[in-house]
Design an enzyme around this catalytic site. Structure first.
Site, mmCIF file in Angstrom:
data_model
loop_
_atom_site.group_PDB
_atom_site.id
_atom_site.type_symbol
_atom_site.label_atom_id
_atom_site.label_comp_id
_atom_site.label_asym_id
_atom_site.label_seq_id
_atom_site.Cartn_x
_atom_site.Cartn_y
_atom_site.Cartn_z
ATOM 1 N N ASP A 234 61.067 79.191 34.435
ATOM 2 C CA ASP A 234 60.928 77.808 33.993
ATOM 3 C C ASP A 234 61.569 76.916 35.053
ATOM 4 O O ASP A 234 62.713 77.160 35.460
ATOM 5 C CB ASP A 234 61.619 77.598 32.645
ATOM 6 C CG ASP A 234 61.371 76.195 32.090
ATOM 7 O OD1 ASP A 234 60.444 76.041 31.296
ATOM 8 O OD2 ASP A 234 62.123 75.276 32.476
ATOM 9 N N ILE A 235 60.850 75.902 35.533
ATOM 10 C CA ILE A 235 61.405 74.994 36.539
ATOM 11 C C ILE A 235 62.440 74.087 35.873
ATOM 12 O O ILE A 235 62.145 73.407 34.892
ATOM 13 C CB ILE A 235 60.295 74.149 37.193
ATOM 14 C CG1 ILE A 235 59.265 75.052 37.878
ATOM 15 C CG2 ILE A 235 60.890 73.171 38.211
ATOM 16 C CD1 ILE A 235 58.080 74.315 38.455
ATOM 17 N N GLU A 277 55.377 73.920 33.026
ATOM 18 C CA GLU A 277 56.162 74.340 34.191
ATOM 19 C C GLU A 277 56.687 75.761 34.045
ATOM 20 O O GLU A 277 57.630 76.165 34.707
ATOM 21 C CB GLU A 277 57.335 73.373 34.417
ATOM 22 C CG GLU A 277 58.413 73.381 33.358
ATOM 23 C CD GLU A 277 58.134 72.466 32.180
ATOM 24 O OE1 GLU A 277 59.084 72.137 31.461
ATOM 25 O OE2 GLU A 277 56.964 72.060 31.981
#
Length: 364
Positions: A234-235, A277
């Site tokens: 996950d960004i 994301e």
């Protein structure tokens, strides 16, 4: 009288020889038709784009007795160029390409048959795109045509011949064109499958494809008693890139992160854009130690990468969760359960400050 008998016998021998040659030719044509049927079955059963191209190359090498073959295929995303998809030169990250608008396209569509490099060169004149083909040392260039549409080009390289004459007979050219027609249809079908299962922005696989592939991987790992791993990324604070610099910046970050993930994996591994994301990765035949090494390598590569967007240097980090299938210690029986384990580990990474890797541990 004996001369007449001798002449009649000679005529019979000649006629018999001619009949024998005709039988041999018919038998060869029947054998070749059977070969084409087998080739057609092989192509139709293979919808994996990379495997299909490799299969086409090896079949053409065997059928045409050449030491090598390469294939240019239309770019699946832009459709603006032909890419040398079978290139094995790993010294360069950028693949060789030729624009679709090149005069070479028009010539191959006009010819609708295999041509030599000299014939192509004489036809298109001083065309800079010829250099990409000439480097492959072609002995024959075969158009891959479907419905008057050039899907690509098959390049046959050095021939294995006993005699000095390396030219292709009319029959051989007819045979390779038949194979090319079958290959073109198969490439089109595989391309449609590839596009329907690929995220157009990041060029990673879509979530549904990942789950289907993971289902098969779990079954295979169980039967072979192997480990496989799922990584979930996950960004961190992704929303700030959209809010501060706009959605184009967000897209740039997604594409760049996806590219780093892809370059960190083997060909047998599968990466997907899970949603927004978030990304997932399946690592084949990988235990806990190996999975943690790969996860940390990707995390640190993104942490250390200089993301430059419109002259702005961005610092991007990711949080990672890791889970490993093990028939004795973690016998997950569904892809949902497997991914959920990695997601739980990801949640721990985010809760503990982000930009870190966490391994999923069963509660004791």
């Amino acid at each position: 009288m004996s001369k007449i008998r001798s002449k009649k016998q000679s005529n019979k021998n000649t006629e018999s020889q001619e009949n024998l040659e005709q039988v041999v030719q018919y038998e060869k044509r029947i054998y070749d038709l059977e070969q084409l049927l087998d080739i057609a079955k092989s192509f139709c059963q293979n919808l994996d784009f990379g495997n299909l191209l490799e299969s086409i190359v090896y079949i053409c090498m065997a059928q045409m007795h050449v030491l090598g073959a390469e294939i240019f295929v239309r770019d699946l995303i832009t459709n603006e160029c032909f890419i040398l998809e079978t290139d094995k030169d790993f010294s360069s990250d950028k693949k060789v390409s030729i624009p679709v608008s090149t005069p070479i396209t028009a010539k191959l569509l006009e010819a609708k048959k295999p041509i030599t490099f000299d014939e192509l060169k004489n036809s298109v004149g001083d065309c800079k795109d010829l250099a990409a083909i000439e480097k492959l040392s072609p002995t024959l260039i075969v158009p891959l045509i479907q419905k008057n549409h050039l899907n690509g080009m098959l390049i046959l390289q050095e021939r294995i011949v006993i005699e000095e004459d390396t030219s292709y007979t009319d029959y051989e050219q007819s045979q390779i064109m038949s194979i090319a027609s079958l290959a073109s249809v198969a490439i089109n079908n595989a391309a449609l499958m590839e596009m329907s299962s690929t995220d157009m922005m990041t060029h990673l696989k879509l979530k549904y494809y990942f789950f289907n592939y993971l289902t098969e991987a779990i079954d295979s790992a169980f039967l072979k008693k192997e480990n496989i791993a799922v990584l979930m990324f996950d960004i961190d604070f992704f929303k700030k890139f959209n809010d501060t610099y706009g959605h184009e910046c967000g897209d740039f970050v997604l594409i760049s992160v996806a590219d780093i993930i892809k370059k960190s994996l083997r060909d047998v591994d599968v990466a997907s854009r899970y949603g927004g994301e978030e990304f997932t990765v399946l690592l084949c035949d990988t235990d806990k130690d190996g999975a943690m090494i790969v996860a940390e390598r990707i995390r640190s590569a993104i942490d250390e990468h200089d993301f430059v967007y419109n002259d702005q240097h961005l610092h991007v980090t990711i949080s990672v969760g890791v889970s490993v299938f093990d028939a004795e210690t973690n016998l997950v029986n569904s892809p949902n359960c497997f991914v959920n384990q990695a997601d739980q580990a990801l949640y721990v990474s985010k809760s503990n400050g982000r930009n870190r890797v966490t391994y999923f541990e069963h509660e004791k």
